[in-house]
Write an enzyme that holds these catalytic residues in place. Structure first.
Site, short mmCIF file in Angstrom:
data_model
loop_
_atom_site.label_atom_id
_atom_site.label_comp_id
_atom_site.label_asym_id
_atom_site.label_seq_id
_atom_site.Cartn_x
_atom_site.Cartn_y
_atom_site.Cartn_z
N ALA A 135 0.72 -0.94 -0.06
CA ALA A 135 0.05 0.08 -0.06
C ALA A 135 0.83 0.98 0.20
O ALA A 135 1.49 1.98 -0.88
CB ALA A 135 -0.93 -0.32 1.04
N CYS A 159 -5.82 -6.61 4.37
CA CYS A 159 -7.00 -6.84 5.50
C CYS A 159 -7.86 -7.67 5.32
O CYS A 159 -8.72 -7.83 5.77
CB CYS A 159 -7.65 -5.28 5.65
SG CYS A 159 -6.55 -4.36 5.39
N ASN A 173 -1.97 3.33 3.37
CA ASN A 173 -2.52 4.57 1.62
C ASN A 173 -2.35 6.05 2.00
O ASN A 173 -1.59 6.84 0.87
CB ASN A 173 -4.06 3.99 1.43
CG ASN A 173 -3.85 2.63 0.56
OD1 ASN A 173 -3.27 3.17 -1.24
ND2 ASN A 173 -4.49 1.60 0.77
N TYR A 225 -30.56 12.29 10.24
CA TYR A 225 -32.40 11.32 11.12
C TYR A 225 -33.21 11.46 10.25
O TYR A 225 -33.83 11.91 9.41
CB TYR A 225 -32.27 12.25 12.28
CG TYR A 225 -33.70 11.67 12.94
CD1 TYR A 225 -34.54 10.26 13.30
CD2 TYR A 225 -35.14 13.03 12.28
CE1 TYR A 225 -35.59 10.41 13.34
CE2 TYR A 225 -37.00 11.60 13.04
CZ TYR A 225 -36.64 10.58 13.19
OH TYR A 225 -37.67 10.17 13.37
#
Lengths: 459, 459
Positions: free
Chosen positions: A12, A46, A309, A431
């Site tokens: 990365a 990952c 990154n 909301y």
């Protein structure tokens, strides 16, 4: 004459730095040479647990950009090449072609050290037995998958951090009986134990046997040298395959041997522009460096692709003649385990104590959506705030719902900006019934924390 | 002797204020009387479209707390009671019992005005025909559902804001042929037109006929006085039922008649503690007040349950003897329409121009999860930043994925803290493959915006 940028490590940070520098300076101005000791570039470590678990079907999908794609952009990638020494004063590296065994010296005008991290492998008896795997590189992943073709029945996962917990679940998906042994009181010790307890329960719900306070003492092997059991303080657990999830350590040895600055927690030290401390033309980033935790004010190692990154981009911009900095982290992490979403940012209680903060905590259980809306699921939010000032110190979330984990981002930005929990009660968070109760769980936790602060000041 | 708190309006702000005040002061110290002209308390108006659309099966679920539940806490709720006048100097209100028609005067030591908002009903020919509905109260929702039992075939929805778009979808779910007419160039004009275009497409994908630049000129009725068509600048559309989604206006008339301060955009003016400007014992909150937009520095009306609840809490704490403030909003809103999640915060381009900001925009299309992770879906993020300084001014998100909309929260907190897009590129947002690409779409948009700022300064 063109300058030469040498990059050590083709994942990365290294490839982001190379790509950013190339965007800003053409090949006539800057030659870019990358040495990578493995056989891949730019892949997502990952993603490995999800590949092993089957959610990602093809390892090729984890490779963001192949060496060929980089070469087309005039980035000269050399796979199976290991840099063995750096000469900062002389401005050159000594590199070995792992295929031919030949060594050569390559000069640089700019050097990027992006050597990453390696999984912790405790020096315990039997650690070198066959069938014990770390999970760091695509080759590691391949090795685990190949081993699984032998149809092992019992897996022991050592360590209950993100990778350990994710790998335990992946092993369950392969039909193995899984035991996770962890030396802490609860798994997922990036959370406080009261929140880790919720993860513990979820793991047991899918059949994982979780054994806590079980530091490993020995790996037992059979007569052919293959692991057959893991001996811990809480007993011995039979194992046909063992996965190590004990975290990673920065690969800083190369830098240290070259006399470059390596810090107290073991990572290479850099300035804000990701230049190695005290160096003019040597840069470093990713899992091999220390970063500043903006909440604790202390250096920290964080092995996360998103930071790697960012570092690469910052380095590439700076080498390319621009200006960019990396101020530090607040310690945000998210994970998905079993049916749980897990997130944290900032300091745990133990971190806060260690730094010297007096603090209060507030915990609320709310829902991801309006209570009356279909699919509304419980989520628990824990908030830690400094005594008196109410300065936000940390937030942890464990929830059963889509949308629980990424709520941590609002808290991460609040931490970044040194907000108090009182001010957070007014935050204008989105909301609507499909997305949140009228009081978002983050607001609710802030309210409870703010009330605790007021009460403590009156007391 | 106890003081008396009189609350006008039994929904979010009024009942939150009453509840908070009660938590802090017992009945021997503070009598609390609430006058509500309708027949419900504490309900979620935002949930009405989902109730009509069938996602919420029972209207009772929209009622957070019934009058009886409030009465148990010594909050004296009077339904069907309308306050007709306020005497600020005399400290009393004149209230009419709508059932008996009787009037009485009730004195107050504290008064909370929480009169909410009313749907805009343009004074056009035919507006009073039968079959034309606003969507504001539970009674409105009931009326629409009763009308739907007549099995109308064609619905026209007037107005393409949140409620209009949500109601159009609800009507599709009931099997109606739906036309949405909007006077703007694109629906969802809380977004810039280039983002609204994406909503337009999604609506057409589920069969809604969207007609833009179609200001309504007349509602045509049949001989029995029932609506039969909507005449617009773009033609006449037959309708068996019409839903108005033209937004709401603050119910500030009662305050205005009492000589209280009402502002330029039509809402009651308050200070930071939500006390009506210039008044000692009169408070106001919710849809009937103006709030400060912290980005534009201008007052604004925002009808949202989350703010109404915050206002009520702040008022109740202050009346209860504590201290709390409501600093303002940044203009965050989220919505779910068809298969899209939609979010916005801060200023649109038109807002930025109106305030006098010079700005740049950046738009990126990324994914909600790592590209290789199952369920990864596209999302588009637009970012608006001030020229030169790079100060964040606004963010808009349209995405097809779970988790797209609530990403706005990170941007909302960044706006709140007056971050620049450059600083935002370093934000420590949660990353793991099931939740985000290695560059979260918000970070990616910040990068692009920051690069545009740098380029514009060089140009």
């Amino acid at each position: 004459m063109a300058e030469r940028l040498v990059v050590i490590g083709g994942d990365a940070t290294g490839m982001s730095a190379a790509s950013q520098a190339r965007r800003r300076r053409g090949p006539e101005d800057l030659e870019i040479v990358v040495f990578e000791r493995g056989r891949h570039t730019s892949y997502s470590a990952c993603g490995i647990p999800y590949w092993i678990g089957g959610a990602v079907d093809n390892v090729a999908r984890l490779v963001v950009r192949s060496p060929e794609e980089h070469r087309i952009r005039d980035i000269d990638v050399h796979l199976h090449h290991e840099v063995e020494a750096i000469d900062p004063q002389g401005g050159e590296v000594r590199v070995r072609d792992l295929a031919s065994g030949q060594e050569k010296r390559v000069g640089f005008d700019h050097l990027v050290i992006a050597t990453g991290a390696h999984p912790v492998r405790p020096k315990l008896p039997g650690i070198d037995a066959e069938g014990i795997y770390g999970v760091q590189t695509l080759d590691d992943g391949e090795a685990v998958l190949t081993d699984l073709e032998r149809k092992p029945r019992r897996a022991v996962v050592v360590g209950g951090g993100y990778i350990g917990v994710e790998m335990a679940e992946a092993m369950v998906k392969h039909g193995l009986k899984v035991t996770l042994v962890d030396q802490a009181a609860e798994p997922m010790s990036t959370l406080d134990p009261d929140m880790g307890r919720l993860v513990h329960q979820a793991m047991e719900n899918i059949g994982i046997d979780v054994v806590t306070e079980a530091g490993v003492e020995e790996f037992e092997a059979d007569s052919r040298g293959r692991v057959r059991a893991v001996a811990t303080k809480q007993g011995t657990f039979p194992a046909d395959v063992v996965v190590l999830g004990l975290g990673v350590r920065p690969n800083a040895a190369l830098a240290q041997e070259a006399g470059l600055s390596v810090g107290a927690v073991g990572g290479i030290c850099t300035d804000l522009r990701m230049r190695v401390t005290g160096q003019e033309r040597i840069w470093a980033g990713g899992d091999c460096v220390e970063v500043l935790n903006l909440v604790s004010g202390r250096p920290q190692n964080v092995a996360l692709g998103t930071h790697a990154n960012k570092h690469g981009r910052v380095i590439g911009i700076n080498i390319g003649g621009g200006y960019a900095t990396f101020p530090g982290v607040v310690g945000t992490a998210v994970s998905k385990v079993c049916d749980l979403e897990i997130a944290r940012t900032g300091l745990r209680e133990s971190d806060a104590r260690q730094v010297g903060f007096e603090y209060l905590t507030a915990m609320v259980t709310s829902t991801s959506r309006a209570g009356y809306f279909p699919g509304s699921s419980p989520m628990t939010v824990k908030m830690i705030a400094e005594w008196r000032t109410g300065l936000l110190l940390g937030v942890q979330i464990v929830g059963r719902a889509a949308g629980a984990a990424k709520r941590i981002d609002a808290a991460a930005v609040a931490l970044w900006n040194k907000m108090t929990v009182e001010e957070m009660t007014s935050l204008d968070l989105g909301y609507a019934p499909p997305f949140s109760p009228v009081w978002d769980p983050i607001l609710l936790a802030a309210r409870k924390a703010a009330e605790a602060i007021v009460a403590s000041c009156q007391g």
